[in-house]
Each structure stands twice: as structure tokens, then as C-alpha cells.
Design an enzyme around this catalytic site. Sequence first.
Site, PDB file in Angstrom:
ATOM      1  N   HIS A  62       2.061   1.777   6.853  1.00 27.72           N
ATOM      2  CA  HIS A  62       3.241   1.177   7.474  1.00 27.72           C
ATOM      3  C   HIS A  62       4.294   0.925   6.406  1.00 27.72           C
ATOM      4  CE1 HIS A  62       1.063  -2.316   6.006  1.00 27.72           C
ATOM      5  NE2 HIS A  62       2.056  -3.135   6.316  1.00 27.72           N
ATOM      6  N   ASP A  66       4.847  -4.001   0.192  1.00 23.34           N
ATOM      7  CA  ASP A  66       3.613  -4.126  -0.600  1.00 23.34           C
ATOM      8  C   ASP A  66       2.678  -2.935  -0.383  1.00 23.34           C
ATOM      9  OD1 ASP A  66       3.281  -5.235   2.004  1.00 23.34           O
ATOM     10  OD2 ASP A  66       1.488  -6.305   1.379  1.00 23.34           O
TER      11      ASP A  66
END
Lengths: 322, 322
Positions: A62, A66
Site C-alpha cells: 500500500h 513507511d
Amino acid sequence: MDFTFLGTSAGTPTRSRNVTALALSHSGQKPWYLVDCGEGTQHQLLRAHYSVMQLRAIFITHIHGDHTFGLPGLLTSASMLGRTEPLDIIAPVQTHHFITATLENSDSSLGYALNFIDSEAPDFCWQNQDFRVTNVALSHRVPCRAYVFTERNIERQLLQDKLNEDGIEPGPGWGELQKGNDVTLEDGRRLRSDDYTQTPRVARRLIVAGDNDDPTLLTDACKGSHALIHEATYTQDVADRVGPWPQHSSAEQVARFAQQAQLPGLVLTHFSSRYQSAPGSTPNINQLAAEAMQHYKGQLFLARDFDTYRLEKDLSLMCLTT
Amino acid sequence: MDFTFLGTSAGTPTRSRNVTALALSHSGQKPWYLVDCGEGTQHQLLRAHYSVMQLRAIFITHIHGDHTFGLPGLLTSASMLGRTEPLDIIAPVQTHHFITATLENSDSSLGYALNFIDSEAPDFCWQNQDFRVTNVALSHRVPCRAYVFTERNIERQLLQDKLNEDGIEPGPGWGELQKGNDVTLEDGRRLRSDDYTQTPRVARRLIVAGDNDDPTLLTDACKGSHALIHEATYTQDVADRVGPWPQHSSAEQVARFAQQAQLPGLVLTHFSSRYQSAPGSTPNINQLAAEAMQHYKGQLFLARDFDTYRLEKDLSLMCLTT
């Protein structure tokens, strides 16, 4: 199948855990595959044994930073190191935009081609000689996927009795059949590899999930899978306190699901930076382990940076670095 | 004035050197200022003593990734850690585009405002209570700047004899004059701070240069400067072999310039990853030091990651971490 955690922290890096990335290979370390690429992944690779020259594809679960902010540095460093092989990047369209805008605005040019493949496409499937990769939609603040890696081209065994019965003499044809290739004999007979070989074991299957607050979405994918790598950002008490907004899972939630799905192996990762590793410090990473163990009776592991795991041909899962 | 190197490698990180970033402060570590932000700068900060909550401004020398790819991670982590103070980002317009596109395509929102300031604007000048910052155009493959940090608000000494001569009684007015504020007395007299105070020393001035193949562009800026931080990517023999395209400086070139400019202090950084630090390995970082020492007789240092330097009020430069 080997996999090495390059980052196991949620959201922000800590001194001992980087943000998310996972290196995966079918056998040995070339070629290999990367799932997610948080900032500093190229730095972690300097301490692992995977070379960007041998990287075959990157899978992004996604768009969150991070899981993606290490892409520009890894891609440009690979170019500086002389990479010329094209690279597949399987990711949401927005990650393609991010990479393109970043390269354009940093005077970067790559000495190899990027093949962008939309991970959100219906009926997504990617495969090469090592793996067939499909994905499953998860539940998170943004569209997110779990990638299901199924090994391909399992070694075949010749059915020698049948070959002898049918009067097929030993020779190069046997070798071709064993490789999975069909063969035409000099007398014109057409032999199908599938008729004269068998595969002695099942294909190993590993699920690498992205951020997700509903593990039950993986119920179907877990049938026939041998290990699951899933986030466990919080213990249940912290998850209750934080509330539903971040859309992450608790250790309890994932463990309960894995138990119900009768998964043989479970590796938890993506831990909130509040959980510390030093003995005695609280909240402690061991609380996540203890909580998961209460609800899951299979092979359970909590990932650490640079831990390497092996899913063996006999389907056992072991950590090679404990 | 203290500064800490967070990265000293050119182009790509190595196991011991990250890509470029420098933390700078006027006194103590809050507030502080960042010059360049290569990938992994937020990771380096976890091991240094500067907090993103106290970061006042970021200065970017040029758009290349080894000086900018750490920005998205640092900015979003600061937000996750709870930063609310606005942050100035002084950078080329393309770096603003890079940041904006990255935040937009990663579902990132910041809990504080970014003030983008164009570093390429004519007559660029930024200042606050600590520093006045100007810049100088350098010569590189893309527009690149050196930032000149001049300290502000140097402590003033009261001219007590003059105050007594003019019949100005000790009181709160003296304190205001010493702070640099003009004062109106009860009898209506207007006192200018500049008339009743003196600054006992010159303002410290430090130049932090970006990538550059022509140090002589800094000739004017070096007049009245006390230390220069400049890249020395190659030894001269390697620079000759590589050719002019990368537009970097050799150690010899920078050292000759610093000698001619009579600079008191010089810190070299941004070394090609080919130069190794382990004793006996070649090419070695000591070759860069040896080459520079041949041509420069001032205070010379070769930066290492996490080295902290102090430019003292007496204008001496020292490394605090040797």
C-alpha cells in the site's frame, strides 16, 4: 523459500527496527524479491546478503510512506551500481506517481527500465519461473494488499516403470520430460511430461500481508498456505485504547484468526515503536508474543530486523538466525 | 556554533557513512537547523542528540536524491511524533514539488505547516534570532548553493563609563540597552543601544557548501568566514580519471582554494564510496587527507558520521568527538 526481515517497525524507525521491508527468495539469494520498501531499505541491504543487482521484482502492499519511502534511493543506487536489468514494480498507481515525480524532480535517470504493474488491477497475477503471485484485498485506511507467493516448477520425478512399460528407452528425452517439457520421439510418438512424471510434494505457499485490521479477509487464501506474515501493531489493550482509526491488528486478533484457519506457521511483524526489546522495559515486545501464544498453537515467531526464515520443502518453518 | 555530520558519503550510503546531512546549532541543541537531508537522516537522528521537535529550518543545497530523499520520512515522522510548529524549508522549487507529490501520493498529512522558501531566489536571505543565512551559487550538474551562516545577536557589553558620563542611572534601562533595545528615559531622552554598548568579538561565520566543481566561486564569501565545509569527492588522480562530468571537487582542488583564501578552518566531506576507512584497505580515506594536507596549512578535518564540531567564540574550530 527464504525470507529476511529488513524492517519490522510500524510508522517510524527505532534504533533497533527499521520500517517495513521483506526480502524473499525461492532458493539461495538470486534472484530475489522485495515486499515493501520503507526508508532505509537500501541501508539494511548493506548488512544483509541480497544484492540489488539480483532483485527481480518489488511488491508494494500500500502507499503509506513507511512502506514506500525507500524506493527512490534503492532504485537510484541500483542504477549507480550499474544495474541494467529491467525491474518490475507491482504497486498501487499512486506509488507509480510518487516514483515518477521523485525521479523527475531530483535529476535522476535510471540505467534500466521500470515496469510498473498495477497491484489493484482485478484478477492481478504475476509469475515467473520461481513464483506465481496473486493478491488479496485487506482492510486499511488506504487500499492494501496481501501477496500470496506460490512456488512454481517443483522438481519432477520420472515414472520409470511407466516409461519402461511403454518401451521408451533412456536418453535425452527422459531429461526433457523431467524438466516438464513434452517430447516427440523419432517414431513420431508425442509424450506429455505430465503423463510420465509426478511431483513428489505440494507447492509451498507463503502469504505476506500489508497493514490490515481484518485478518479474516485472508480466510480463503490461507487454505493451502503454509505460513503467514502479518502485522500485529498492538497488544489488544493498546488497540482498544487507540481505537479503530489506524486500522491495524492486535496480536490477539491475528493469533485467533491463524488458529481458526489452522495455519501451520505465523510470523508477526510491524510493531508499534512503543514496544521495547530491552528486558524489563515496558511496554515490551514480549507482551505481544505472550498474547499471541495464548490464542495460537502453531509455529509462532515475532520478527526482528535481519532475521532470516526458511519454509522448507517439508513445509516446516524455521528461523535460521536465532 | 556546533555542527554534527549525519552523513558524509557521496551518492550512495556505505556501512559506515550515510548520504549527506548536517545538523547545525547556535548554542546547545535547541533550536537547530538541518542542511541537506539524504535518505536515512531520520535514522541518524535517532543516534544523535537533535530532536525533530526542535528543528527550526531545513536548507537544501540542490535537488539530487542523496541530499533530499530523506525529507518525506523526516517530515512525516515529525508529525507522528506530535510536532505542531511550522517548519521552513529552504530549497529549489523542484524539491518543493518532490515533497508535495510525495505527501499527496502516500496519504500523508502533516500536523504542522511547511513554509517553502525558494533557495534560488535572487538576493536570498533568511534570518532569525540565531543566524543570518545567505547563499552563493556553485557549479554542479544542477543549480546548487552554499549556505553562509552568520551568527546574530552577539552578546553586548555596556559602555559603563559613557553611561555614567551622560548621567544615566543604573536600572532596567541598562538591561534593555544590553539586549540591543533602544530606551526612552522618563525625562524624554532617547538612548540608542548601539551608542551605549559594544560587541566584544566578531560574528562567527560558517559556510556549508553543496556539491561543486569550482571552489573559487566561494572567494568572496570566504572573506570574513571562519570555517568552510566542502565536498571532496575524489583524490585528484581519481578526479582526472573520472573526468569532468560529475562536477565534483578533488581534495587537492578544495585545499588549494582554502589555502589561497586564507581560510582558518576546513572540513572535507561527501567522499566517494570507493574510499574505505579500514586501515590498509585501498583506496583509503587517508589518501584524501594526505592530499589535502599537502596544499592546505590551516585547521583541516575529514568528517565522519556523528562527528560533532564546535566553532568557538574565539574562532577556533575543534572536533568534539575525536
